[in-house]
Scaffold this motif. Structure first.
Motif, PDB file in Angstrom:
ATOM      1  N   PHE A  55       0.362  -0.812   0.100  1.00 57.89           N
ATOM      2  CA  PHE A  55       0.079   0.167   0.013  1.00 57.89           C
ATOM      3  C   PHE A  55       1.174   1.033   0.118  1.00 57.89           C
ATOM      4  N   LYS A  56       0.453   1.840  -0.909  1.00 59.36           N
ATOM      5  CA  LYS A  56       1.111   3.755  -0.911  1.00 59.36           C
ATOM      6  C   LYS A  56       0.448   4.638  -1.112  1.00 59.36           C
ATOM      7  N   LEU A  57       0.261   5.493  -0.321  1.00 61.90           N
ATOM      8  CA  LEU A  57      -0.794   7.039  -0.542  1.00 61.90           C
ATOM      9  C   LEU A  57       0.059   8.021  -0.008  1.00 61.90           C
ATOM     10  N   ALA A  58      -0.466   9.570  -1.077  1.00 64.49           N
ATOM     11  CA  ALA A  58       0.020  10.020  -1.443  1.00 64.49           C
ATOM     12  C   ALA A  58       0.294  11.490   0.117  1.00 64.49           C
ATOM     13  N   ASP A  59       0.722  11.849   0.330  1.00 65.06           N
ATOM     14  CA  ASP A  59       1.265  12.508   1.121  1.00 65.06           C
ATOM     15  C   ASP A  59       0.637  14.220   1.903  1.00 65.06           C
ATOM     16  N   GLU A  60      -0.580  14.300   0.587  1.00 67.12           N
ATOM     17  CA  GLU A  60      -1.188  15.062   0.658  1.00 67.12           C
ATOM     18  C   GLU A  60      -2.468  14.596   1.986  1.00 67.12           C
ATOM     19  N   ARG A  61      -3.234  15.378   3.121  1.00 66.24           N
ATOM     20  CA  ARG A  61      -4.317  15.128   3.393  1.00 66.24           C
ATOM     21  C   ARG A  61      -5.723  16.179   2.904  1.00 66.24           C
ATOM     22  N   PHE A  62      -6.402  15.857   2.981  1.00 65.27           N
ATOM     23  CA  PHE A  62      -7.686  16.293   2.221  1.00 65.27           C
ATOM     24  C   PHE A  62      -8.518  16.379   2.961  1.00 65.27           C
ATOM     25  N   GLU A  63      -9.510  17.287   3.737  1.00 58.68           N
ATOM     26  CA  GLU A  63     -10.191  17.500   4.250  1.00 58.68           C
ATOM     27  C   GLU A  63     -11.608  17.357   3.822  1.00 58.68           C
ATOM     28  N   ASP A  64     -11.939  18.316   2.382  1.00 55.92           N
ATOM     29  CA  ASP A  64     -12.811  18.358   1.977  1.00 55.92           C
ATOM     30  C   ASP A  64     -13.424  16.838   0.857  1.00 55.92           C
ATOM     31  N   PRO A  65     -14.654  15.988   0.963  1.00 52.60           N
ATOM     32  CA  PRO A  65     -14.609  14.319   0.563  1.00 52.60           C
ATOM     33  C   PRO A  65     -14.410  14.839  -1.125  1.00 52.60           C
ATOM     34  N   ALA A  66     -14.971  15.902  -1.687  1.00 55.88           N
ATOM     35  CA  ALA A  66     -15.067  16.143  -3.284  1.00 55.88           C
ATOM     36  C   ALA A  66     -13.619  15.568  -4.350  1.00 55.88           C
ATOM     37  N   VAL A  67     -12.359  16.601  -2.954  1.00 60.87           N
ATOM     38  CA  VAL A  67     -11.194  17.338  -3.471  1.00 60.87           C
ATOM     39  C   VAL A  67     -10.719  15.470  -3.129  1.00 60.87           C
ATOM     40  N   ALA A  68     -10.813  15.048  -1.777  1.00 58.60           N
ATOM     41  CA  ALA A  68     -10.492  13.867  -1.404  1.00 58.60           C
ATOM     42  C   ALA A  68     -10.120  13.220  -3.002  1.00 58.60           C
ATOM     43  N   ALA A  69     -11.427  12.911  -3.330  1.00 53.89           N
ATOM     44  CA  ALA A  69     -11.710  11.762  -4.076  1.00 53.89           C
ATOM     45  C   ALA A  69     -11.458  11.698  -5.420  1.00 53.89           C
ATOM     46  N   HIS A  70     -11.106  13.311  -5.170  1.00 54.89           N
ATOM     47  CA  HIS A  70     -10.641  13.221  -7.009  1.00 54.89           C
ATOM     48  C   HIS A  70      -9.042  12.962  -6.599  1.00 54.89           C
ATOM     49  N   ALA A  71      -8.701  13.766  -5.880  1.00 53.93           N
ATOM     50  CA  ALA A  71      -7.366  13.186  -5.766  1.00 53.93           C
ATOM     51  C   ALA A  71      -6.028  12.037  -5.990  1.00 53.93           C
ATOM     52  N   LEU A  72      -7.481  11.060  -4.907  1.00 50.52           N
ATOM     53  CA  LEU A  72      -6.973   9.795  -4.779  1.00 50.52           C
ATOM     54  C   LEU A  72      -7.157   9.563  -6.754  1.00 50.52           C
ATOM     55  N   ARG A  73      -8.468   9.423  -7.212  1.00 46.78           N
ATOM     56  CA  ARG A  73      -8.231   9.102  -8.809  1.00 46.78           C
ATOM     57  C   ARG A  73      -7.349   9.702  -9.646  1.00 46.78           C
ATOM     58  N   SER A  74      -7.119  10.984  -9.599  1.00 55.32           N
ATOM     59  CA  SER A  74      -5.436  11.152 -10.108  1.00 55.32           C
ATOM     60  C   SER A  74      -3.930  11.125 -10.009  1.00 55.32           C
ATOM     61  N   TYR A  75      -3.817  10.399  -8.093  1.00 52.32           N
ATOM     62  CA  TYR A  75      -3.005   9.690  -8.015  1.00 52.32           C
ATOM     63  C   TYR A  75      -2.701   8.137  -8.087  1.00 52.32           C
ATOM     64  N   TRP A  76      -4.245   7.908  -8.291  1.00 51.05           N
ATOM     65  CA  TRP A  76      -4.148   6.436  -9.218  1.00 51.05           C
ATOM     66  C   TRP A  76      -4.064   5.829 -10.307  1.00 51.05           C
ATOM     67  N   GLY A  77      -4.260   6.910 -11.011  1.00 49.94           N
ATOM     68  CA  GLY A  77      -4.111   7.249 -12.238  1.00 49.94           C
ATOM     69  C   GLY A  77      -5.133   6.658 -13.279  1.00 49.94           C
ATOM     70  N   ILE A  78      -6.581   7.016 -12.800  1.00 55.21           N
ATOM     71  CA  ILE A  78      -8.106   6.039 -13.013  1.00 55.21           C
ATOM     72  C   ILE A  78      -9.010   7.180 -13.537  1.00 55.21           C
ATOM     73  N   GLY A  79      -8.598   9.092 -13.997  1.00 57.16           N
ATOM     74  CA  GLY A  79      -9.270  10.006 -14.624  1.00 57.16           C
ATOM     75  C   GLY A  79     -10.535   9.983 -13.928  1.00 57.16           C
ATOM     76  N   ASN A  80     -11.848  10.028 -14.861  1.00 53.65           N
ATOM     77  CA  ASN A  80     -12.832  10.140 -14.191  1.00 53.65           C
ATOM     78  C   ASN A  80     -13.687   8.790 -15.197  1.00 53.65           C
ATOM     79  N   ARG A  81     -12.655   7.575 -14.968  1.00 47.75           N
ATOM     80  CA  ARG A  81     -13.348   6.699 -16.193  1.00 47.75           C
ATOM     81  C   ARG A  81     -14.462   6.290 -14.727  1.00 47.75           C
ATOM     82  N   PRO A  82     -15.088   4.756 -15.262  1.00 43.93           N
ATOM     83  CA  PRO A  82     -16.326   4.396 -13.734  1.00 43.93           C
ATOM     84  C   PRO A  82     -14.937   3.226 -13.632  1.00 43.93           C
ATOM     85  N   ILE A  83     -15.382   2.352 -12.568  1.00 47.25           N
ATOM     86  CA  ILE A  83     -14.282   1.797 -12.144  1.00 47.25           C
ATOM     87  C   ILE A  83     -15.202   0.454 -11.857  1.00 47.25           C
TER      88      ILE A  83
END
Length: 367
Positions: free
Chosen positions: A113-141
């Motif tokens: 398990f690896k996770l970016a160092d950033e911490r996000f309090e806003d759920p929408a920002v956190a979800a977008h950031a994690l998708r970007s970090y994992w390289g899945i963009g806005n595609r369905p999972i």
């Protein structure tokens, strides 16, 4: 050496009171109390009676667990409605999962398990950031369970008959775990996974010492719990249904049947998609209320329309396939971990579900 901790783990897993266990084991309640408190070491015959009553191998009670999950490390969304029996039973399932994972780490090469160092309090920002970090963009999972496993999360199953507990999550050190009750609809199980992912990402921070902590949860204040649950739901909604993708593919909603057809893209419940459209302004307040009423009238709160196929664990499936090549069975796996076969079956079968394997799905190898 006899372990009173292991005895209590087994007792709570079986959902027995101390009095009930004493009766089943043919001991007096006073005798059992002295054993549990460490004031009396049971002889071999008494250990055998306790093992038989709990349907655990004697070897389980002759060793201290490597680690034990405690309630302070777990956040239950419906704690007030949980009985102590159901709560303890679910928590000790996590304890057994820790032991099984230790065995897996010794015998297999598992994703880390690896996770970016950033911490996000806003759920929408956190979800977008994690998708970007994992390289899945806005595609369905297409398979959330597989994605989380490939990113190094450990996912095990809860008892299917413990319906009051949908899921919970925790860290041991820097290793995240999700315990999932996969008896719910496939859509609900996906949302529960994403919900717990939100807790792991937003509410449990890994410090420089490699240990995870959740300061708000330690206070256990109802307002903090409600806030965190709402944030986890918002994270799950945005992680499974990226706003941009929903707007692009569902700019107008004419009726409920359109939502039922559209939900297949994001693999969520029709109620969750309706709520997402309301939050994005695609549905007006009046139209959203009307659709919610129709969902209830049609019985879709309990029986999801056009239910998708349930997701399965590719890691555990690959592990079992490799064990089969060594002519090992589930019973052998249980014996190697000093556990009853039914406990191992509970931990893994609930997130396996299908028997056919895809060797390319998980790069798992023996070590």
């Amino acid at each position: 050496m006899f372990s009173t901790i292991s005895l209590e783990i087994a007792r709570e897993r079986r959902g027995l009171t101390k009095k009930e266990l004493a009766v089943k084991a043919g001991l007096t309640p006073e005798h059992l109390t002295r054993v549990i408190k460490g004031k009396h070491i049971p002889d071999d015959a008494a250990i055998g009676s306790l093992a038989a009553a709990l349907e655990y191998p004697k070897s389980f009670f002759l060793d201290e667990p490597s680690d034990q999950l405690v309630q302070e490390n777990v956040s239950f969304r419906n704690l007030s409605s949980l009985t102590a029996r159901d709560r303890n039973r679910a928590i000790q399932a996590g304890t057994l999962a820790l032991a099984l994972n230790d065995w897996m780490n010794k015998n297999f090469s598992l994703p880390t398990f690896k996770l970016a160092d950033e911490r996000f309090e806003d759920p929408a920002v956190a979800a977008h950031a994690l998708r970007s970090y994992w390289g899945i963009g806005n595609r369905p999972i297409p398979n959330l369970l597989k994605l989380l496993e490939m990113k190094g999360m450990r996912i095990f199953s809860l008892d299917r008959d413990n319906s009051m507990v949908d899921a919970y999550s925790f860290y041991r050190g820097s290793q995240p775990y999700i315990m999932l009750n996969n008896s719910k609809s496939a859509e609900r199980s996906r949302f529960n996974l994403a919900h717990e992912l939100g807790h792991l990402i937003m509410h449990m921070h890994i410090g420089s010492d490699g240990e995870a902590s959740n300061p708000d949860a330690k206070e256990n204040h109802p307002d903090n719990i409600r806030r965190q649950e709402k944030e986890a739901d918002q994270f799950a909604s945005n992680f499974l249904m990226p706003p941009e993708d929903v707007k692009d593919h569902l700019p107008i909603v004419r009726n409920l049947d359109q939502l039922i057809d559209a939900k297949k893209r994001w693999r969520v419940s029709v109620a969750a998609l309706a709520r997402k459209c309301f939050d994005l302004g695609i549905l007006t307040d009046w139209r959203y209320r009307a659709i919610c009423q129709e969902i209830s009238v049609r019985g879709y709160r309990r029986n999801e329309p056009e239910e998708i196929e349930k997701e399965r664990s590719v890691i555990l499936e690959k592990m079992l396939n490799l064990l089969m090549t060594q002519r090992k069975t589930l019973s052998d796996l249980a014996k190697e971990n000093n556990l009853p076969e039914d406990e191992v079956d509970t931990l893994i079968q609930g997130v396996l579900l299908r028997k056919t394997a895809r060797p390319e799905s998980a790069k798992l190898s023996l070590v």
